[in-house]
Design a protein around this motif. Sequence first.
Motif, short mmCIF file in Angstrom:
data_model
loop_
_atom_site.label_atom_id
_atom_site.label_comp_id
_atom_site.label_asym_id
_atom_site.label_seq_id
_atom_site.Cartn_x
_atom_site.Cartn_y
_atom_site.Cartn_z
N GLU A 189 0.82 -1.21 0.00
CA GLU A 189 0.00 0.00 0.00
C GLU A 189 0.85 1.26 0.00
N ILE A 190 1.88 1.29 0.85
CA ILE A 190 2.71 2.49 0.98
C ILE A 190 3.87 2.48 0.00
N ASP A 191 4.72 1.45 0.05
CA ASP A 191 5.97 1.51 -0.70
C ASP A 191 5.78 1.31 -2.19
N ILE A 192 4.64 0.79 -2.60
CA ILE A 192 4.34 0.68 -4.04
C ILE A 192 3.28 1.71 -4.42
N GLY A 193 2.11 1.64 -3.76
CA GLY A 193 0.99 2.50 -4.16
C GLY A 193 1.19 3.96 -3.86
N VAL A 194 1.51 4.30 -2.61
CA VAL A 194 1.67 5.71 -2.25
C VAL A 194 2.93 6.29 -2.88
N ARG A 195 3.97 5.46 -3.01
CA ARG A 195 5.17 5.92 -3.72
C ARG A 195 4.79 6.40 -5.12
N ARG A 196 4.02 5.61 -5.84
CA ARG A 196 3.62 5.97 -7.21
C ARG A 196 2.84 7.28 -7.22
N VAL A 197 1.91 7.43 -6.28
CA VAL A 197 1.10 8.65 -6.21
C VAL A 197 1.99 9.87 -5.98
N PHE A 198 2.95 9.76 -5.07
CA PHE A 198 3.83 10.88 -4.75
C PHE A 198 4.69 11.27 -5.95
N LEU A 199 5.28 10.28 -6.60
CA LEU A 199 6.16 10.57 -7.73
C LEU A 199 5.37 11.14 -8.91
N GLU A 200 4.17 10.65 -9.13
CA GLU A 200 3.34 11.18 -10.22
C GLU A 200 2.88 12.60 -9.93
N ALA A 201 2.84 12.98 -8.66
CA ALA A 201 2.42 14.33 -8.28
C ALA A 201 3.58 15.33 -8.33
N GLY A 202 4.78 14.84 -8.65
CA GLY A 202 5.91 15.75 -8.77
C GLY A 202 7.03 15.50 -7.78
N GLY A 203 6.83 14.57 -6.85
CA GLY A 203 7.90 14.22 -5.93
C GLY A 203 9.04 13.53 -6.66
N GLU A 204 10.23 13.56 -6.06
CA GLU A 204 11.40 12.99 -6.72
C GLU A 204 12.03 11.82 -5.97
N GLN A 205 11.91 11.82 -4.65
CA GLN A 205 12.52 10.75 -3.86
C GLN A 205 11.55 10.34 -2.75
N PHE A 206 11.33 9.04 -2.62
CA PHE A 206 10.38 8.50 -1.65
C PHE A 206 11.07 7.36 -0.90
#
Length: 348
Positions: free
Chosen positions: A299-316
Amino acid sequence: MATEQNPGLLLVNLGSPDSPSVADVRRYLGEFLMDERVIDSPYLLRLLLVRGIILRTRPRKTAQAYRKIWTAEGSPLVVTSRRLQQQVATRWEGPVALGMRYGNPSIAKGLEQLHQQGVRSVIVIPLYPHYSMSSYETAVEKARSVASRLKHPPRLHFLAPFYDHPIYRRVLAENTRPHLEGDWDHLLFSFHGLPERHITKADQDGDHCLSREDCCFEDHPTISRCYRAQVRRSARHLTEDLSIAEQRWSLSYQSRLGNDPWLEPFTEPTVVRLAQQGVRRLKIICPAFVADCLETLEEIDIGVRRVFLEAGGEQFDLVPCLNAEPAWASALVEMAPEALSHHIDATD
């Protein structure tokens, strides 16, 4: 052979399906969601909701999620819990067993193993730092129920939720500190969510929980049963212990199920907002869990990571749970004797 001076330990965690197959996941979810402390609706309504609606569609989706994280050894949660059991066993002068609230190895199996080793007194350690009816409370009640049906019920002692215990605080800080070295912009605490009604149910007076924004930090008898207060205090403790400035961290809730009002803010929209505000390097920690599992690894390391990076984040970066770290095993052994003052007869 155990003695009253050296009781057995029973480590209890949530559980996992036997395999990532749809059939095994359906069986596991059925047991989990039919627990009246998880979905606290009247039995017939819960039966209709779980078997008539949820189990028709959710097992396939959940099985797909489990397959992403399943290892050659099995479920990450069960594998890690067994490793923790082994670490604890090398430190505790008495038998140590493992039981899952749902699935295998069961609490019944764990108590049976302890009984076969001569144990007459058991310290039950629900591996939940915080109190909630759907985690700590249901683990305690299941252990009592199982023990009461044994021919010779053991004396049960329960370790209380330990979110504010100095020993737990120390080991959590020690485990987290190395993962916060280097450059990062923000630390997000993602705790497992709960329906708001679970919070208000724990408020025996009915006039404190969720009554105002700062209610969680006031001295009040209900704090000992209030999940929201305990997780918020837990986050504050860790940031104080690691000297993290208030503007560099925030808190959110994950794993919502259904459409009822749940604790907010939710984790996915929170990471989107953080990215939009300029956070590029995000650290995320999930202290409601002591072992990495579906909720952290998928949920977090795959799903939320993807959401953050697609929103403009660079490192998760996900901060690992305590898992089977030797210091965590030592901490459990150090805290366990305190449970001896919390005795509950299985037949009470």
